[in-house]
Design a protein around this motif. Structure first.
Motif, PDB file in Angstrom:
ATOM      1  N   PHE B   8      54.414  41.466  35.877  1.00  0.00           N
ATOM      2  CA  PHE B   8      52.968  41.319  36.073  1.00  0.00           C
ATOM      3  C   PHE B   8      52.328  40.617  34.863  1.00  0.00           C
ATOM      4  O   PHE B   8      51.437  39.800  35.016  1.00  0.00           O
ATOM      5  CB  PHE B   8      52.312  42.687  36.315  1.00  0.00           C
ATOM      6  N   GLN B   9      52.820  40.977  33.673  1.00  0.00           N
ATOM      7  CA  GLN B   9      52.272  40.359  32.460  1.00  0.00           C
ATOM      8  C   GLN B   9      52.460  38.840  32.505  1.00  0.00           C
ATOM      9  O   GLN B   9      51.568  38.077  32.134  1.00  0.00           O
ATOM     10  CB  GLN B   9      52.953  40.953  31.220  1.00  0.00           C
ATOM     11  N   ARG B  10      53.663  38.416  32.977  1.00  0.00           N
ATOM     12  CA  ARG B  10      53.916  36.971  33.084  1.00  0.00           C
ATOM     13  C   ARG B  10      52.929  36.338  34.073  1.00  0.00           C
ATOM     14  O   ARG B  10      52.435  35.237  33.850  1.00  0.00           O
ATOM     15  CB  ARG B  10      55.363  36.721  33.513  1.00  0.00           C
ATOM     16  N   LEU B  11      52.663  37.055  35.145  1.00  0.00           N
ATOM     17  CA  LEU B  11      51.719  36.560  36.152  1.00  0.00           C
ATOM     18  C   LEU B  11      50.315  36.424  35.550  1.00  0.00           C
ATOM     19  O   LEU B  11      49.627  35.417  35.739  1.00  0.00           O
ATOM     20  CB  LEU B  11      51.697  37.535  37.336  1.00  0.00           C
ATOM     21  N   TYR B  12      49.912  37.441  34.774  1.00  0.00           N
ATOM     22  CA  TYR B  12      48.584  37.379  34.125  1.00  0.00           C
ATOM     23  C   TYR B  12      48.514  36.171  33.185  1.00  0.00           C
ATOM     24  O   TYR B  12      47.493  35.497  33.095  1.00  0.00           O
ATOM     25  CB  TYR B  12      48.281  38.630  33.292  1.00  0.00           C
ATOM     26  N   ASP B  13      49.629  35.947  32.458  1.00  0.00           N
ATOM     27  CA  ASP B  13      49.641  34.815  31.515  1.00  0.00           C
ATOM     28  C   ASP B  13      49.463  33.483  32.250  1.00  0.00           C
ATOM     29  O   ASP B  13      48.774  32.584  31.761  1.00  0.00           O
ATOM     30  CB  ASP B  13      50.953  34.797  30.716  1.00  0.00           C
ATOM     31  N   VAL B  14      50.100  33.390  33.415  1.00  0.00           N
ATOM     32  CA  VAL B  14      49.939  32.167  34.219  1.00  0.00           C
ATOM     33  C   VAL B  14      48.474  32.027  34.638  1.00  0.00           C
ATOM     34  O   VAL B  14      47.886  30.948  34.550  1.00  0.00           O
ATOM     35  CB  VAL B  14      50.853  32.221  35.474  1.00  0.00           C
ATOM     36  N   PHE B  15      47.867  33.132  35.031  1.00  0.00           N
ATOM     37  CA  PHE B  15      46.454  33.110  35.424  1.00  0.00           C
ATOM     38  C   PHE B  15      45.577  32.661  34.246  1.00  0.00           C
ATOM     39  O   PHE B  15      44.628  31.916  34.430  1.00  0.00           O
ATOM     40  CB  PHE B  15      46.019  34.510  35.888  1.00  0.00           C
ATOM     41  N   ALA B  16      45.908  33.156  33.055  1.00  0.00           N
ATOM     42  CA  ALA B  16      45.119  32.769  31.877  1.00  0.00           C
ATOM     43  C   ALA B  16      45.247  31.270  31.638  1.00  0.00           C
ATOM     44  O   ALA B  16      44.268  30.592  31.286  1.00  0.00           O
ATOM     45  CB  ALA B  16      45.583  33.543  30.645  1.00  0.00           C
ATOM     46  N   LEU B  17      46.459  30.729  31.829  1.00  0.00           N
ATOM     47  CA  LEU B  17      46.655  29.288  31.658  1.00  0.00           C
ATOM     48  C   LEU B  17      45.871  28.500  32.703  1.00  0.00           C
ATOM     49  O   LEU B  17      45.348  27.422  32.403  1.00  0.00           O
ATOM     50  CB  LEU B  17      48.146  28.952  31.760  1.00  0.00           C
ATOM     51  N   ILE B  18      45.786  29.053  33.901  1.00  0.00           N
ATOM     52  CA  ILE B  18      44.963  28.400  34.928  1.00  0.00           C
ATOM     53  C   ILE B  18      43.508  28.373  34.453  1.00  0.00           C
ATOM     54  O   ILE B  18      42.810  27.370  34.596  1.00  0.00           O
ATOM     55  CB  ILE B  18      45.087  29.134  36.288  1.00  0.00           C
ATOM     56  N   GLY B  19      43.078  29.482  33.839  1.00  0.00           N
ATOM     57  CA  GLY B  19      41.718  29.540  33.292  1.00  0.00           C
ATOM     58  C   GLY B  19      41.493  28.440  32.261  1.00  0.00           C
ATOM     59  O   GLY B  19      40.453  27.775  32.252  1.00  0.00           O
ATOM     60  N   MET B  61      40.332  34.905  37.202  1.00  0.00           N
ATOM     61  CA  MET B  61      41.695  34.688  36.698  1.00  0.00           C
ATOM     62  C   MET B  61      41.968  35.477  35.416  1.00  0.00           C
ATOM     63  O   MET B  61      43.088  35.896  35.156  1.00  0.00           O
ATOM     64  CB  MET B  61      41.912  33.195  36.410  1.00  0.00           C
ATOM     65  N   THR B  62      40.916  35.621  34.603  1.00  0.00           N
ATOM     66  CA  THR B  62      41.141  36.247  33.300  1.00  0.00           C
ATOM     67  C   THR B  62      41.006  37.773  33.337  1.00  0.00           C
ATOM     68  O   THR B  62      41.432  38.435  32.387  1.00  0.00           O
ATOM     69  CB  THR B  62      40.145  35.705  32.249  1.00  0.00           C
ATOM     70  N   ALA B  63      40.432  38.306  34.405  1.00  0.00           N
ATOM     71  CA  ALA B  63      40.139  39.759  34.416  1.00  0.00           C
ATOM     72  C   ALA B  63      41.384  40.620  34.172  1.00  0.00           C
ATOM     73  O   ALA B  63      41.379  41.465  33.258  1.00  0.00           O
ATOM     74  CB  ALA B  63      39.431  40.141  35.707  1.00  0.00           C
ATOM     75  N   PRO B  64      42.492  40.437  34.935  1.00  0.00           N
ATOM     76  CA  PRO B  64      43.660  41.290  34.675  1.00  0.00           C
ATOM     77  C   PRO B  64      44.321  40.987  33.334  1.00  0.00           C
ATOM     78  O   PRO B  64      44.793  41.893  32.640  1.00  0.00           O
ATOM     79  CB  PRO B  64      44.607  40.970  35.839  1.00  0.00           C
ATOM     80  N   TRP B  65      44.316  39.727  32.941  1.00  0.00           N
ATOM     81  CA  TRP B  65      44.929  39.329  31.671  1.00  0.00           C
ATOM     82  C   TRP B  65      44.190  39.970  30.490  1.00  0.00           C
ATOM     83  O   TRP B  65      44.812  40.538  29.582  1.00  0.00           O
ATOM     84  CB  TRP B  65      44.898  37.794  31.555  1.00  0.00           C
ATOM     85  N   PRO B 139      39.667  39.551  46.276  1.00  0.00           N
ATOM     86  CA  PRO B 139      40.537  40.721  46.466  1.00  0.00           C
ATOM     87  C   PRO B 139      41.862  40.593  45.716  1.00  0.00           C
ATOM     88  O   PRO B 139      42.385  41.600  45.220  1.00  0.00           O
ATOM     89  CB  PRO B 139      40.753  40.788  47.989  1.00  0.00           C
ATOM     90  N   LEU B 140      42.360  39.363  45.604  1.00  0.00           N
ATOM     91  CA  LEU B 140      43.621  39.153  44.877  1.00  0.00           C
ATOM     92  C   LEU B 140      43.449  39.528  43.397  1.00  0.00           C
ATOM     93  O   LEU B 140      44.237  40.288  42.825  1.00  0.00           O
ATOM     94  CB  LEU B 140      44.064  37.690  45.002  1.00  0.00           C
ATOM     95  N   ALA B 141      42.368  39.002  42.780  1.00  0.00           N
ATOM     96  CA  ALA B 141      42.124  39.290  41.356  1.00  0.00           C
ATOM     97  C   ALA B 141      41.857  40.779  41.153  1.00  0.00           C
ATOM     98  O   ALA B 141      42.329  41.386  40.178  1.00  0.00           O
ATOM     99  CB  ALA B 141      40.936  38.471  40.857  1.00  0.00           C
ATOM    100  N   MET B 142      41.116  41.378  42.081  1.00  0.00           N
ATOM    101  CA  MET B 142      40.822  42.815  41.940  1.00  0.00           C
ATOM    102  C   MET B 142      42.081  43.660  42.131  1.00  0.00           C
ATOM    103  O   MET B 142      42.246  44.698  41.492  1.00  0.00           O
ATOM    104  CB  MET B 142      39.741  43.229  42.946  1.00  0.00           C
TER     105      MET B 142
END
Lengths: 438, 171
Positions: B8-19, B61-65, B139-142
């Motif tokens: 999940f952490q890797r997924l959050y990092d990808v989301f942060a990069l998208i940000g 995108m950044t909320a879970p990260w 819903p995905l981000a939440m």
């Protein structure tokens, strides 16, 4: 439900969740869910909450927040800001408390090209504080100016928090940005005067250093090379806005692009630094936006529940003068500033303050600047002033938090003088936006 | 469990990069619009709207990260002042509140998305597209943020996370 009970449920509930240390955004969303169930028709209200979440943050007036923050991050991570401070240091010679004065002057310059108070404080603290302590500066004399000028960053455009205040309070962002300039610059001048007087009266506070004076071209060369080009960033932001080429929101993007171009011209901007800067930008912006997601609906629920109008009617019923109400609002802000962050302060107070401001016909720009100055004090007041923590983070381990907090106190006093000046003489802040708008 | 958390952490990092990429996109589109508008009188009509959606994407995108990095703004005055067992309970309750809030928003986010899709609602501004595209990321981000709140509570129980640790703040 009476407005008192609604107020207790909404504000009391939010306060309880904030006290539990829940993320501010999550706390407001939790109260929004309870409020939607109670006041917005349950299921339909919760669906509306979701729709509001999208609308609240997909708002063009918020665009400058990440962009202004990016300017500070880029200048910080590329090291361009450090060279600018060194150039200012070379320019200022033979004055009592020289490095403290350098901190104020360099901080003012950096404030005009960065939208982040943390970046300014961390930058000056990292670069100047060790040098000042090494040269025997009294710790309070070393840290106070840095913390104080970090707070001034919030008043001098560009400023991310000013944009947020303008957006949340529906005050013209461009006018508010411009209006903050005069009190910000006056504070800088007063701070310099204070340092000069203190250092002249008691030279032990800031021993004259072993700085070898540089003369002629060598003295001005670094300033012209490393500071003057940075002024173009400020000119791009303010100039494009006032010339009508770009909206205030768009000028933030031009300012960021100008910052990148300046750093590229210095051959200081690498791909890795850019990513690091934007990552920092995204982190701070994301944290702010997560709170904003809960903000709009919270204000809406307060209105629907009758709490806002109830409080408004109660306050109007007190028959207080507009002046007394404004002083009351400022006192509330100053107290809140000791305990909570600036974004939460806006979220909690604006739904109540702005209807009063409109009802009493108070000048929004003037009120906005008073609000900004009170929030600025919140950055410097213990026990939870953010810039005090920032300074503690970059200061050597032997410096205690009490020393850090004490160092900011004289500057809080001086800032209060400016707050009083703004309060007593509104044209001090309203003339510049009015003049530039003509 | 740790392997799942790492994934999940890797997924959050990808989301942060998208940000990060989205900030770059926003910057490029607005600058191009201003330059073109002033030089040729023909700007990018959709630039404001694109920027608005960029802000929305950054927020989600950044909320879970940010939660995984303990960088969300929170007021930790009280939790830092009380004895550790009390702080532990407070933080645990705060995590459960976060989990409950995000789970509710996953449910209602999905409901609004599906209703919008079924109703063939459109966003008609400078761009025209199905409205559910706008709601679908929520819903995905939440969901991811809810998962991270759950991980935080678990880390508190297993002792991997200390209650009362100072978090980031903003200005």
């Amino acid at each position: 439900m009476s407005y008192g009970a609604a107020l207790l449920l909404l504000l009391g509930g939010a306060s309880a969740m904030l006290a539990l240390s829940a993320p501010v955004g999550a706390a407001f969303l939790a109260i929004n869910i309870i409020g939607a169930l109670q006041f917005l028709g349950g299921d339909a209200g919760l669906s509306q909450l979701v729709r509001n979440m999208v609308a609240s943050v997909a708002n063009f007036t918020l665009t400058p927040i990440p962009l202004f923050l990016a300017m500070g991050e880029i200048l910080f991570h590329t090291g361009v800001a450090f060279r600018a401070i060194e150039a200012v240091e070379r320019l200022i010679q033979k004055v009592p408390g020289r490095l403290s004065v350098v901190a104020i002057v360099a901080g003012t310059v950096f404030s005009a090209i960065s939208g982040s108070t943390i970046a300014t404080t961390a930058l000056l603290g990292t670069l100047l504080l060790p040098e000042m302590l090494k040269r025997g500066y009294e710790p309070k004399m070393a840290m106070g100016p840095i913390i104080a000028i970090g707070g001034v960053d919030m008043l001098i455009p560009p400023s991310a928090l000013t944009v947020l205040l303008g957006s949340l309070a529906s005050i013209s962002v461009s006018d508010l940005l411009i209006a903050g300039t005069a009190p910000g610059l006056v504070m800088s001048v007063i701070f310099v005067a204070y340092i000069l007087i203190r250092a002249a009266l008691n030279p032990k506070l800031a021993p004259s250093d072993e700085f070898v004076p540089v003369h002629g071209w060598e003295r001005f060369r670094p300033f012209i090379i490393y500071v003057v080009p940075l002024v173009t960033i400020f000119i791009v932001v303010i100039g494009s806005m006032t010339a009508g080429w770009a909206t205030p929101t768009e000028s933030a993007a031009l300012g960021t692009a100008a910052t990148m171009l300046v750093c590229l011209a210095y051959r200081s901007l690498t791909w890795a630094q850019l990513i690091k800067s934007l990552r920092g930008t995204v982190a701070i912006s994301g944290a702010i936006f997560f709170i904003i997601i809960g903000a709009t609906t919270f204000a809406q629920i307060l209105t629907f529940s009758g709490a806002t109008s109830g409080v408004l009617e109660w306050v109007i019923g007190l028959n207080l003068s507009a002046s007394a109400l404004i002083i009351g609002m400022m006192v509330i802000l100053l107290i809140l500033g000791c305990f909570i962050d600036q974004v939460s302060m806006m979220l909690i107070t604006l739904p109540f303050f702005m209807p009063m401001v409109h009802k009493l016909g108070i000048d929004e720009i003037w009120f906005g600047v008073l609000f900004l100055i009170c929030m600025q004090f919140g950055l410097l007041t213990p026990p939870f002033g953010l810039l005090l923590f920032t300074m503690k983070g970059v200061a050597p381990p032997h410096i205690t938090f009490n020393q850090v907090a004490a160092s900011a106190m004289p500057y809080l006093g001086l800032g209060t003088l400016v707050l009083i000046l703004v309060y007593l003489w509104p044209p001090f802040v309203t003339w510049l936006p009015a003049a530039m708008g003509k | 469990m740790k392997a799942i958390q790492r994934a999940f952490q890797r997924l959050y990092d990808v989301f942060a990069l998208i940000g990060v990429a989205v900030v770059g996109l926003m910057l490029a589109v607005i600058c191009a619009d201003v330059v073109l508008r002033n030089l040729t009188n023909i700007g990018i009509e959709q630039s404001s709207e694109i920027a608005e959606y960029c802000l929305y994407v950054i927020a989600l995108m950044t909320a879970p990260w940010l939660l995984s990095q303990s960088q969300h703004i929170r007021i930790d005055a009280l939790v830092a002042a009380v004895p550790y067992p009390v702080a532990w309970v407070m933080e645990f309750i705060a995590d459960l509140i976060g989990l409950g809030v995000c789970s509710t928003l996953v449910w209602y986010g999905a409901k609004v998305t599906l209703a919008s899709q079924a109703g063939h609602s459109l966003v008609i501004k400078s761009m025209i597209f199905p409205e559910w595209w706008l709601f679908a990321p929520l819903p995905l981000a939440m969901f991811l943020t809810a998962v991270e709140f759950l991980f935080r509570a678990i880390r508190l129980i297993t002792g991997e996370r200390r209650a009362g640790a100072t978090t980031a703040n903003i200005a």
